[in-house]
Design a protein around this motif. Structure first.
Motif, PDB file in Angstrom:
ATOM      1  N   LEU A  99       0.577  -1.221   0.257  1.00 35.57           N
ATOM      2  CA  LEU A  99       0.137   0.052  -0.106  1.00 35.57           C
ATOM      3  C   LEU A  99       0.881   1.298  -0.088  1.00 35.57           C
ATOM      4  O   LEU A  99       0.637   2.207  -0.714  1.00 35.57           O
ATOM      5  CB  LEU A  99      -1.050   0.095   1.102  1.00 35.57           C
ATOM      6  CG  LEU A  99      -2.147  -0.989   1.278  1.00 35.57           C
ATOM      7  CD1 LEU A  99      -2.874  -0.790   2.587  1.00 35.57           C
ATOM      8  CD2 LEU A  99      -2.926  -0.761   0.118  1.00 35.57           C
ATOM      9  N   LEU A 100       1.974   1.143   0.563  1.00 33.48           N
ATOM     10  CA  LEU A 100       3.086   2.359   0.813  1.00 33.48           C
ATOM     11  C   LEU A 100       3.423   2.791  -0.416  1.00 33.48           C
ATOM     12  O   LEU A 100       3.742   3.933  -1.014  1.00 33.48           O
ATOM     13  CB  LEU A 100       4.142   2.117   1.735  1.00 33.48           C
ATOM     14  CG  LEU A 100       4.844   3.269   2.202  1.00 33.48           C
ATOM     15  CD1 LEU A 100       4.226   4.412   2.781  1.00 33.48           C
ATOM     16  CD2 LEU A 100       6.096   2.737   2.995  1.00 33.48           C
ATOM     17  N   SER A 101       3.776   1.666  -1.099  1.00 28.83           N
ATOM     18  CA  SER A 101       4.344   1.802  -2.765  1.00 28.83           C
ATOM     19  C   SER A 101       3.270   2.458  -3.475  1.00 28.83           C
ATOM     20  O   SER A 101       3.567   3.246  -4.433  1.00 28.83           O
ATOM     21  CB  SER A 101       4.720   0.430  -3.399  1.00 28.83           C
ATOM     22  OG  SER A 101       5.788   0.057  -2.404  1.00 28.83           O
ATOM     23  N   ILE A 102       1.987   1.913  -3.700  1.00 28.01           N
ATOM     24  CA  ILE A 102       0.989   2.429  -4.456  1.00 28.01           C
ATOM     25  C   ILE A 102       0.604   3.788  -3.951  1.00 28.01           C
ATOM     26  O   ILE A 102       0.677   4.730  -4.898  1.00 28.01           O
ATOM     27  CB  ILE A 102      -0.227   1.700  -4.284  1.00 28.01           C
ATOM     28  CG1 ILE A 102       0.090   0.227  -4.864  1.00 28.01           C
ATOM     29  CG2 ILE A 102      -1.316   2.200  -4.807  1.00 28.01           C
ATOM     30  CD1 ILE A 102      -1.138  -0.733  -4.641  1.00 28.01           C
ATOM     31  N   VAL A 103       0.596   4.211  -2.655  1.00 28.34           N
ATOM     32  CA  VAL A 103       0.251   5.531  -2.403  1.00 28.34           C
ATOM     33  C   VAL A 103       1.238   6.435  -2.446  1.00 28.34           C
ATOM     34  O   VAL A 103       1.135   7.646  -3.120  1.00 28.34           O
ATOM     35  CB  VAL A 103      -0.348   5.652  -1.039  1.00 28.34           C
ATOM     36  CG1 VAL A 103      -0.400   6.966  -0.356  1.00 28.34           C
ATOM     37  CG2 VAL A 103      -1.417   4.945  -0.490  1.00 28.34           C
ATOM     38  N   ASN A 104       2.604   6.180  -2.285  1.00 31.17           N
ATOM     39  CA  ASN A 104       3.738   7.050  -2.472  1.00 31.17           C
ATOM     40  C   ASN A 104       3.663   7.399  -4.169  1.00 31.17           C
ATOM     41  O   ASN A 104       3.968   8.562  -4.619  1.00 31.17           O
ATOM     42  CB  ASN A 104       5.085   6.306  -2.214  1.00 31.17           C
ATOM     43  CG  ASN A 104       5.263   6.581  -0.718  1.00 31.17           C
ATOM     44  OD1 ASN A 104       4.719   7.309  -0.192  1.00 31.17           O
ATOM     45  ND2 ASN A 104       6.357   5.903  -0.180  1.00 31.17           N
ATOM     46  N   ALA A 105       3.680   6.197  -4.975  1.00 31.22           N
ATOM     47  CA  ALA A 105       3.685   6.470  -6.678  1.00 31.22           C
ATOM     48  C   ALA A 105       2.556   7.322  -7.081  1.00 31.22           C
ATOM     49  O   ALA A 105       2.692   8.347  -7.723  1.00 31.22           O
ATOM     50  CB  ALA A 105       3.439   5.051  -7.187  1.00 31.22           C
ATOM     51  N   ALA A 106       1.382   7.269  -6.300  1.00 30.54           N
ATOM     52  CA  ALA A 106       0.082   8.277  -6.447  1.00 30.54           C
ATOM     53  C   ALA A 106       0.450   9.709  -6.265  1.00 30.54           C
ATOM     54  O   ALA A 106       0.212  10.502  -6.923  1.00 30.54           O
ATOM     55  CB  ALA A 106      -1.060   8.080  -6.049  1.00 30.54           C
ATOM     56  N   ILE A 107       1.120  10.015  -4.896  1.00 28.66           N
ATOM     57  CA  ILE A 107       1.611  11.288  -4.504  1.00 28.66           C
ATOM     58  C   ILE A 107       2.448  12.068  -5.259  1.00 28.66           C
ATOM     59  O   ILE A 107       2.479  13.028  -5.755  1.00 28.66           O
ATOM     60  CB  ILE A 107       1.895  11.193  -3.300  1.00 28.66           C
ATOM     61  CG1 ILE A 107       0.278  10.840  -2.181  1.00 28.66           C
ATOM     62  CG2 ILE A 107       2.344  12.617  -2.523  1.00 28.66           C
ATOM     63  CD1 ILE A 107       0.833  10.566  -0.409  1.00 28.66           C
ATOM     64  N   ASN A 108       3.446  10.989  -5.601  1.00 28.35           N
ATOM     65  CA  ASN A 108       4.541  11.539  -6.302  1.00 28.35           C
ATOM     66  C   ASN A 108       4.275  12.032  -7.898  1.00 28.35           C
ATOM     67  O   ASN A 108       4.542  12.957  -8.556  1.00 28.35           O
ATOM     68  CB  ASN A 108       5.670  10.678  -6.415  1.00 28.35           C
ATOM     69  CG  ASN A 108       6.610  10.522  -5.093  1.00 28.35           C
ATOM     70  OD1 ASN A 108       6.990  11.527  -4.560  1.00 28.35           O
ATOM     71  ND2 ASN A 108       6.978   9.331  -4.806  1.00 28.35           N
TER      72      ASN A 108
END
Length: 112
Positions: A99-108
């Motif tokens: 989830l952290l990878s997905i959310v970080n990619a969306a925010i970036n």
């Protein structure tokens, strides 16, 4: 320095959101949240590349799936340094790292 602060703030936002979604993960205060994000950025820059190098054959033979275990281990280590936070089991760390990878990619992608 600006990139370092941006990484910390992106991790803070991601961890806060994941903390709200997952019941098996707990972050007690804003200070703890910032501490975990800071430690996570440091570990991602130092320990994670070393672990990827050491476990490169295993990652290769598992078609890259072992990198999920590396990400979960780094996240678990970051949580272990911060008092007032916990993760219930390694399976929680695996789900949280995905989830952290997905959310970080969306925010970036939004920031760029």
């Amino acid at each position: 320095m600006k990139r370092f602060i941006t990484l910390i703030l992106v991790n803070v936002a991601s961890l806060w959101l994941i903390d709200r979604v997952m019941r098996t993960m707990y972050i007690g205060s804003a200070n703890t949240l910032f501490l975990i994000a800071f430690i996570l950025v440091i570990l991602n820059a130092t320990l994670k590349p070393l672990m990827k190098l050491v476990f490169l054959p295993l990652t290769f033979f598992s078609f890259g799936l072992f990198s999920l275990i590396i990400n979960a281990a780094v996240l678990s280590i970051a949580f272990s340094f911060a008092h007032g936070s916990y993760m219930m089991g390694f399976h929680t760390a695996i789900i949280a790292s995905i989830l952290l990878s997905i959310v970080n990619a969306a925010i970036n992608s939004y920031l760029e």
